[in-house]
Design a protein around this motif. Structure first.
Motif, PDB file in Angstrom:
ATOM      1  N   LEU A  29       0.825  -1.216   0.000  1.00 45.52           N
ATOM      2  CA  LEU A  29       0.000   0.000   0.000  1.00 45.52           C
ATOM      3  C   LEU A  29       0.858   1.265   0.000  1.00 45.52           C
ATOM      4  O   LEU A  29       0.589   2.197  -0.771  1.00 45.52           O
ATOM      5  CB  LEU A  29      -0.934   0.005   1.210  1.00 45.52           C
ATOM      6  CG  LEU A  29      -2.144  -0.910   1.119  1.00 45.52           C
ATOM      7  CD1 LEU A  29      -2.885  -0.939   2.447  1.00 45.52           C
ATOM      8  CD2 LEU A  29      -3.077  -0.452   0.017  1.00 45.52           C
ATOM      9  N   SER A  32       2.432   1.632  -3.396  1.00 47.46           N
ATOM     10  CA  SER A  32       1.461   1.978  -4.435  1.00 47.46           C
ATOM     11  C   SER A  32       1.084   3.453  -4.379  1.00 47.46           C
ATOM     12  O   SER A  32       1.004   4.122  -5.410  1.00 47.46           O
ATOM     13  CB  SER A  32       0.201   1.122  -4.294  1.00 47.46           C
ATOM     14  OG  SER A  32       0.507  -0.231  -4.515  1.00 47.46           O
ATOM     15  N   VAL A  33       0.870   3.980  -3.176  1.00 47.77           N
ATOM     16  CA  VAL A  33       0.547   5.401  -3.032  1.00 47.77           C
ATOM     17  C   VAL A  33       1.738   6.252  -3.475  1.00 47.77           C
ATOM     18  O   VAL A  33       1.578   7.260  -4.169  1.00 47.77           O
ATOM     19  CB  VAL A  33       0.131   5.712  -1.582  1.00 47.77           C
ATOM     20  CG1 VAL A  33       0.031   7.201  -1.341  1.00 47.77           C
ATOM     21  CG2 VAL A  33      -1.181   5.035  -1.257  1.00 47.77           C
ATOM     22  N   SER A  34       2.940   5.830  -3.087  1.00 45.84           N
ATOM     23  CA  SER A  34       4.137   6.561  -3.490  1.00 45.84           C
ATOM     24  C   SER A  34       4.319   6.544  -5.003  1.00 45.84           C
ATOM     25  O   SER A  34       4.654   7.564  -5.611  1.00 45.84           O
ATOM     26  CB  SER A  34       5.361   5.951  -2.816  1.00 45.84           C
ATOM     27  OG  SER A  34       6.533   6.537  -3.293  1.00 45.84           O
ATOM     28  N   ALA A  36       1.994   6.201  -7.270  1.00 52.63           N
ATOM     29  CA  ALA A  36       0.973   7.060  -7.883  1.00 52.63           C
ATOM     30  C   ALA A  36       1.406   8.523  -7.823  1.00 52.63           C
ATOM     31  O   ALA A  36       1.257   9.263  -8.799  1.00 52.63           O
ATOM     32  CB  ALA A  36      -0.363   6.864  -7.180  1.00 52.63           C
ATOM     33  N   GLY A  37       1.950   8.948  -6.692  1.00 48.31           N
ATOM     34  CA  GLY A  37       2.454  10.311  -6.585  1.00 48.31           C
ATOM     35  C   GLY A  37       3.597  10.584  -7.544  1.00 48.31           C
ATOM     36  O   GLY A  37       3.688  11.661  -8.139  1.00 48.31           O
ATOM     37  N   GLY A  57       7.122  10.153  -0.762  1.00 44.12           N
ATOM     38  CA  GLY A  57       6.976   8.700  -0.725  1.00 44.12           C
ATOM     39  C   GLY A  57       7.873   8.061   0.313  1.00 44.12           C
ATOM     40  O   GLY A  57       7.477   7.126   1.013  1.00 44.12           O
ATOM     41  N   LEU A  60       6.332   8.750   3.627  1.00 42.97           N
ATOM     42  CA  LEU A  60       5.195   7.858   3.837  1.00 42.97           C
ATOM     43  C   LEU A  60       5.663   6.478   4.278  1.00 42.97           C
ATOM     44  O   LEU A  60       5.086   5.865   5.182  1.00 42.97           O
ATOM     45  CB  LEU A  60       4.363   7.754   2.553  1.00 42.97           C
ATOM     46  CG  LEU A  60       3.192   6.784   2.595  1.00 42.97           C
ATOM     47  CD1 LEU A  60       2.149   7.266   3.584  1.00 42.97           C
ATOM     48  CD2 LEU A  60       2.596   6.627   1.219  1.00 42.97           C
ATOM     49  N   THR A  64       4.827   4.760   7.831  1.00 43.28           N
ATOM     50  CA  THR A  64       4.225   3.428   7.884  1.00 43.28           C
ATOM     51  C   THR A  64       5.048   2.501   8.759  1.00 43.28           C
ATOM     52  O   THR A  64       4.493   1.726   9.551  1.00 43.28           O
ATOM     53  CB  THR A  64       4.094   2.850   6.465  1.00 43.28           C
ATOM     54  OG1 THR A  64       3.349   3.757   5.657  1.00 43.28           O
ATOM     55  CG2 THR A  64       3.399   1.508   6.476  1.00 43.28           C
TER      56      THR A  64
END
Length: 106
Positions: A29, A32-34, A36-37, A57, A60, A64
């Motif tokens: 997760l 994936s968010v990183s 996308a950014g 990223g 993040l 996490t």
């Protein structure tokens, strides 16, 4: 991800398997968010925006990791802390290598 799969076979207790699953999913997760950014920043064609997204990223991923460490400490009897953190670390390493292969700043 093969390391996490191999560890899933070796570690058989429910706490260890839950730690592997939560760590692996958290790595996926966060990555994936990183990613996308990074893709959105790469579309802007500005190197500074790209590097800010890259730093975000990494931040993040660090947040996490800190959240997983706190979660593993507070749920000590339900999870295996080594399995949780090893799955996250190897998952992040795997996804970082994948990102570096597919995202190139031109």
């Amino acid at each position: 991800m093969a390391v996490i799969g191999a560890a899933f076979v070796i570690w058989r207790s429910p706490g260890e398997r839950a730690g592997l699953l939560i760590g692996g999913v958290s790595a996926w997760l966060a990555s994936s968010v990183s990613l996308a950014g990074l893709l959105v920043a790469k579309a802007s064609k500005n190197a500074l925006v790209f590097w800010w997204a890259f730093g975000g990223g990494m931040g993040l991923r660090l947040a996490t990791l800190a959240a997983l460490m706190a979660y593993g400490t507070s749920h000590d009897c339900a999870l295996s802390q080594p399995a949780l953190l090893l799955a996250y670390v190897f998952g992040v390493l795997f996804f970082l290598l994948m990102e570096s292969r597919h995202i190139k700043l031109k």
